[in-house]
Design a protein around this motif. Structure first.
Motif, PDB file in Angstrom:
ATOM      1  N   PRO A 164       0.691  -1.236   0.113  1.00 54.23           N
ATOM      2  CA  PRO A 164      -0.037   0.107  -0.012  1.00 54.23           C
ATOM      3  C   PRO A 164       0.892   1.340   0.027  1.00 54.23           C
ATOM      4  O   PRO A 164       0.514   2.185  -0.437  1.00 54.23           O
ATOM      5  CB  PRO A 164      -0.796  -0.155   1.200  1.00 54.23           C
ATOM      6  N   THR A 165       1.854   1.095   0.534  1.00 49.34           N
ATOM      7  CA  THR A 165       2.868   2.385   0.457  1.00 49.34           C
ATOM      8  C   THR A 165       3.239   2.874  -1.003  1.00 49.34           C
ATOM      9  O   THR A 165       3.214   4.055  -1.084  1.00 49.34           O
ATOM     10  CB  THR A 165       4.171   2.066   1.171  1.00 49.34           C
ATOM     11  N   LEU A 166       3.517   1.821  -1.595  1.00 46.66           N
ATOM     12  CA  LEU A 166       3.942   1.931  -3.022  1.00 46.66           C
ATOM     13  C   LEU A 166       2.851   2.646  -3.841  1.00 46.66           C
ATOM     14  O   LEU A 166       3.075   3.484  -4.509  1.00 46.66           O
ATOM     15  CB  LEU A 166       4.565   0.576  -3.555  1.00 46.66           C
ATOM     16  N   VAL A 167       1.711   1.861  -3.743  1.00 44.72           N
ATOM     17  CA  VAL A 167       0.523   2.286  -4.457  1.00 44.72           C
ATOM     18  C   VAL A 167       0.051   3.712  -4.034  1.00 44.72           C
ATOM     19  O   VAL A 167      -0.176   4.690  -5.028  1.00 44.72           O
ATOM     20  CB  VAL A 167      -0.783   1.360  -4.407  1.00 44.72           C
ATOM     21  N   GLY A 168       0.139   3.908  -2.741  1.00 43.58           N
ATOM     22  CA  GLY A 168      -0.204   5.317  -2.390  1.00 43.58           C
ATOM     23  C   GLY A 168       0.767   6.344  -2.844  1.00 43.58           C
ATOM     24  O   GLY A 168       0.222   7.486  -3.150  1.00 43.58           O
ATOM     25  N   ALA A 169       1.986   6.088  -2.932  1.00 44.28           N
ATOM     26  CA  ALA A 169       2.969   7.245  -3.424  1.00 44.28           C
ATOM     27  C   ALA A 169       2.795   7.244  -5.065  1.00 44.28           C
ATOM     28  O   ALA A 169       2.565   8.389  -5.301  1.00 44.28           O
ATOM     29  CB  ALA A 169       4.383   6.593  -3.080  1.00 44.28           C
ATOM     30  N   LEU A 170       2.339   6.142  -5.934  1.00 46.03           N
ATOM     31  CA  LEU A 170       2.262   6.137  -7.299  1.00 46.03           C
ATOM     32  C   LEU A 170       0.849   7.134  -7.430  1.00 46.03           C
ATOM     33  O   LEU A 170       0.958   7.696  -8.359  1.00 46.03           O
ATOM     34  CB  LEU A 170       2.051   4.854  -7.751  1.00 46.03           C
ATOM     35  N   LEU A 171      -0.021   7.137  -6.772  1.00 49.56           N
ATOM     36  CA  LEU A 171      -1.210   7.651  -6.952  1.00 49.56           C
ATOM     37  C   LEU A 171      -1.395   9.124  -6.417  1.00 49.56           C
ATOM     38  O   LEU A 171      -2.046  10.094  -6.779  1.00 49.56           O
ATOM     39  CB  LEU A 171      -2.363   6.964  -5.998  1.00 49.56           C
ATOM     40  N   ARG A 172      -0.291   9.683  -5.510  1.00 52.55           N
ATOM     41  CA  ARG A 172      -0.429  11.059  -5.168  1.00 52.55           C
ATOM     42  C   ARG A 172      -0.405  11.954  -6.437  1.00 52.55           C
ATOM     43  O   ARG A 172      -0.987  13.101  -6.266  1.00 52.55           O
ATOM     44  CB  ARG A 172       0.742  11.261  -4.184  1.00 52.55           C
ATOM     45  N   LEU A 173       0.605  11.529  -7.414  1.00 51.24           N
ATOM     46  CA  LEU A 173       0.443  12.626  -8.494  1.00 51.24           C
ATOM     47  C   LEU A 173      -0.654  12.861  -9.222  1.00 51.24           C
ATOM     48  O   LEU A 173      -1.003  14.061  -9.373  1.00 51.24           O
ATOM     49  CB  LEU A 173       1.853  12.211  -9.577  1.00 51.24           C
ATOM     50  N   ILE A 226       4.182  16.315  -6.838  1.00 53.81           N
ATOM     51  CA  ILE A 226       5.367  15.540  -6.919  1.00 53.81           C
ATOM     52  C   ILE A 226       6.101  14.902  -5.825  1.00 53.81           C
ATOM     53  O   ILE A 226       6.551  14.174  -5.547  1.00 53.81           O
ATOM     54  CB  ILE A 226       6.307  16.327  -7.791  1.00 53.81           C
ATOM     55  N   ALA A 227       6.453  16.199  -4.966  1.00 51.80           N
ATOM     56  CA  ALA A 227       7.068  15.790  -3.525  1.00 51.80           C
ATOM     57  C   ALA A 227       6.410  14.844  -2.793  1.00 51.80           C
ATOM     58  O   ALA A 227       6.759  14.150  -1.901  1.00 51.80           O
ATOM     59  CB  ALA A 227       7.405  17.284  -2.893  1.00 51.80           C
ATOM     60  N   GLY A 228       5.033  14.947  -2.758  1.00 48.63           N
ATOM     61  CA  GLY A 228       4.460  14.109  -1.932  1.00 48.63           C
ATOM     62  C   GLY A 228       4.413  12.820  -2.442  1.00 48.63           C
ATOM     63  O   GLY A 228       4.691  11.624  -1.817  1.00 48.63           O
ATOM     64  N   ALA A 229       4.408  12.596  -3.820  1.00 51.46           N
ATOM     65  CA  ALA A 229       4.589  11.073  -4.382  1.00 51.46           C
ATOM     66  C   ALA A 229       6.001  10.660  -4.331  1.00 51.46           C
ATOM     67  O   ALA A 229       6.103   9.596  -3.825  1.00 51.46           O
ATOM     68  CB  ALA A 229       4.405  11.282  -5.879  1.00 51.46           C
ATOM     69  N   VAL A 230       7.087  11.385  -4.402  1.00 47.83           N
ATOM     70  CA  VAL A 230       8.417  11.031  -4.302  1.00 47.83           C
ATOM     71  C   VAL A 230       8.586  10.793  -2.909  1.00 47.83           C
ATOM     72  O   VAL A 230       9.426   9.605  -2.597  1.00 47.83           O
ATOM     73  CB  VAL A 230       9.435  11.964  -4.863  1.00 47.83           C
ATOM     74  N   GLY A 231       8.049  11.618  -1.847  1.00 48.39           N
ATOM     75  CA  GLY A 231       8.508  11.319  -0.568  1.00 48.39           C
ATOM     76  C   GLY A 231       7.798  10.318  -0.012  1.00 48.39           C
ATOM     77  O   GLY A 231       8.546   9.452   0.736  1.00 48.39           O
ATOM     78  N   ALA A 232       6.429   9.934  -0.337  1.00 44.38           N
ATOM     79  CA  ALA A 232       6.021   8.597   0.028  1.00 44.38           C
ATOM     80  C   ALA A 232       6.646   7.379  -0.367  1.00 44.38           C
ATOM     81  O   ALA A 232       6.851   6.192   0.310  1.00 44.38           O
ATOM     82  CB  ALA A 232       4.487   8.675  -0.385  1.00 44.38           C
ATOM     83  N   SER A 233       7.444   7.476  -1.446  1.00 46.84           N
ATOM     84  CA  SER A 233       8.163   6.153  -2.047  1.00 46.84           C
ATOM     85  C   SER A 233       9.233   6.018  -0.989  1.00 46.84           C
ATOM     86  O   SER A 233       9.858   4.851  -0.939  1.00 46.84           O
ATOM     87  CB  SER A 233       8.638   6.598  -3.281  1.00 46.84           C
ATOM     88  N   GLY A 234       9.606   6.996  -0.176  1.00 45.46           N
ATOM     89  CA  GLY A 234      10.690   6.572   0.824  1.00 45.46           C
ATOM     90  C   GLY A 234      10.239   5.650   2.131  1.00 45.46           C
ATOM     91  O   GLY A 234      11.055   4.769   2.272  1.00 45.46           O
ATOM     92  N   GLY A 235       8.924   5.675   2.456  1.00 47.50           N
ATOM     93  CA  GLY A 235       8.296   4.452   2.740  1.00 47.50           C
ATOM     94  C   GLY A 235       8.402   3.291   2.485  1.00 47.50           C
ATOM     95  O   GLY A 235       8.581   2.112   3.028  1.00 47.50           O
ATOM     96  N   VAL A 236       8.573   3.044   1.146  1.00 48.13           N
ATOM     97  CA  VAL A 236       8.610   1.817   0.385  1.00 48.13           C
ATOM     98  C   VAL A 236      10.169   1.328   0.580  1.00 48.13           C
ATOM     99  O   VAL A 236      10.399   0.356   0.899  1.00 48.13           O
ATOM    100  CB  VAL A 236       8.344   2.027  -1.166  1.00 48.13           C
ATOM    101  N   GLY A 237      11.061   2.351   0.443  1.00 45.64           N
ATOM    102  CA  GLY A 237      12.412   1.922   0.775  1.00 45.64           C
ATOM    103  C   GLY A 237      12.777   1.380   2.260  1.00 45.64           C
ATOM    104  O   GLY A 237      13.560   0.503   2.389  1.00 45.64           O
TER     105      GLY A 237
END
Length: 454
Positions: free
Chosen positions: A82-91, A392-403
């Motif tokens: 869900p972290t990954l999908v949420g990050a991708l959907l932010r944009l 953009i920042a919200g999407a990229v930043g949320a990807s940090g949770g995936v990492g």
């Protein structure tokens, strides 16, 4: 200011003539409209965060006792999805507000939360359900993560630049509270019903989602000022500040959401905690991180976003070093204290980094006006760019949770079965963020609003 803007209300609850920078307009009617939309935005975003992070609770229930015995690595993969999908959907969610309006999109994005919540209620109580089904469900709950970007883009338009740090902090902090609240509900279910009834956790949210969608339809507004001209995302992608700020947001929000999703599993893996023991502590850090976010915005309004961000990353690095010490000594009190500090600092950093976005583009608008540009056009462009960069920042930043979750999965899945390798990786990244914040925004001679404030 000498202008006196007039509010115009059109069909479909569309508002025209919105200009919060006009102080007479703001005091007369603007602040009342903005406040109403802010409160409902916080509530609906809170529901989105709760649904998004619900699997951080569900995995604590998964055991052979309910016919769902998965390994630690499989559980980390599940909370990562869900972290990954949420990050991708932010944009696309951020863009959707500019296309359909804040009220209209809030009603839709809140209503569709019913789908993953209902499916989670059903499948989490079915013994023998394969992992891939839960991965699909985790992906569906990711829609809640997109709500943050659309909500923040919308609220940015409602408030004048001088108040955006506090307003965005309240909006985001109230939404972030969805993480500890769903974890507290999980703790209550485990304590009073037992660790074999996870469907109760999801069931709590079904009526709340309906209420949130109805209130948004009834009381929220669409604002024509939020509509952006085609190419806003393309223009912001060409702006270097977009990517520097996105990198910093990986370090702050990525830490908050990554640790929030993983903390219960970390306690189970590091200290062999039971579901009840883990749930007793998982809510504390996300709660403090959510509450501290508005104060990060408030401090940034006063001292500058980059100054607060710099010291936040210094603190995150020190806190991570303490985690390594606690792990070596197998000290749970020190481990819990250090992790709680990380959540608190990440919340402050979330507020300060988001405050940097409107500040940077307001400074660019001021420079344009000084060079002879039109005041209205310059600040309209600043708002247009700020809204796009937030997405953009919200999407990229949320990807940090995936990492973070992938790092924990690799670290605890190794022969050492320890989080040390992940902690060293996080420490190195925080050091990079300290250098970037100083070099780009605070180094003497830099032409930025933050350097001027410093």
């Amino acid at each position: 200011m000498t202008t006196t803007s007039t509010l115009r209300t059109g069909s479909g609850r569309w508002i025209g003539g919105w200009n919060p920078e006009d102080e007479q307009f703001w005091e007369r009617e603007g602040k009342h409209v903005a406040r109403r939309n802010l409160y409902l935005s916080i509530f609906t975003e809170h529901l989105g965060f709760s649904v998004w992070s619900i699997w951080s609770v569900m995995v604590l229930f998964m055991s052979p006792a309910i016919g769902l015995g998965f390994t630690a690595g499989e559980k980390f993969l599940l909370v990562c999805t869900p972290t990954l999908v949420g990050a991708l959907l932010r944009l696309p969610y951020s863009y959707a507000v500019t296309r359909y309006g804040g009220r209209n999109w809030t009603v839709f994005s809140t209503s569709i939360l019913l789908i993953p919540t209902l499916l989670t209620c059903w499948f989490v109580q079915q013994p023998g359900t394969p992992l891939w089904v839960f991965l699909v469900l985790g992906a569906l709950t990711g829609v809640g993560g997109g709500n943050f970007a659309s909500s923040m883009t919308n609220i940015t338009t409602f408030y004048p630049q001088r108040l955006q740090g506090w307003a965005l902090g309240l909006n985001a902090g109230g939404g972030n509270l969805g993480v500890p609240v769903v974890q507290l509900i999980g703790l209550g279910v485990i304590a009073f019903v037992g660790n074999t009834s996870p469907a109760y956790v999801a069931g709590v949210y079904l009526p709340l989602i309906v209420i949130g969608a109805l209130l948004a339809a009834w009381k929220m507004d669409n604002v024509d000022a939020v509509r952006s001209e085609p190419g806003a995302l393309r223009d912001s992608a060409r702006e270097p500040h977009t990517w520097w700020i996105s990198l910093l947001y990986i370090g702050t929000f990525g830490s908050f959401i990554g640790y929030g999703f993983a903390f219960g599993l970390v306690l189970q893996s590091q200290f062999d905690f039971t579901a009840l023991q883990a749930a007793s502590y998982t809510f504390l850090g996300p709660l403090l991180g959510s509450l501290s976010r508005p104060f990060g915005g408030r401090m940034s309004d006063r001292w500058g976003g980059a100054v607060v961000t710099l010291w936040t990353f210094v603190g995150l690095a020190l806190g991570t070093a303490l985690l390594l010490v606690a792990s070596a000594q197998n000290s749970f009190p020190l481990f819990l204290g250090a992790f709680t500090a990380l959540f608190l600092l990440a919340g402050i950093g979330n507020g300060s980094v988001y405050k940097m976005i409107p500040a940077v583009f307001a400074k660019k608008a001021e420079d344009d006006v000084t060079s002879g540009g039109d005041v209205t056009a310059a600040f309209a462009q600043a708002r247009r760019m700020s809204g796009a960069v937030i997405g953009i920042a919200g999407a990229v930043g949320a990807s940090g949770g995936v990492g973070i979750n992938l790092a924990f999965r690799a670290s605890y899945g190794s022969e050492a079965a320890s989080g040390d390798a992940a902690f060293v990786t996080f420490l190195a990244f925080y050091a990079v963020c300290v250098l970037v914040t100083w070099a780009v925004y605070l180094r003497r001679g830099r032409s930025t609003p933050e350097a001027a404030d410093a």
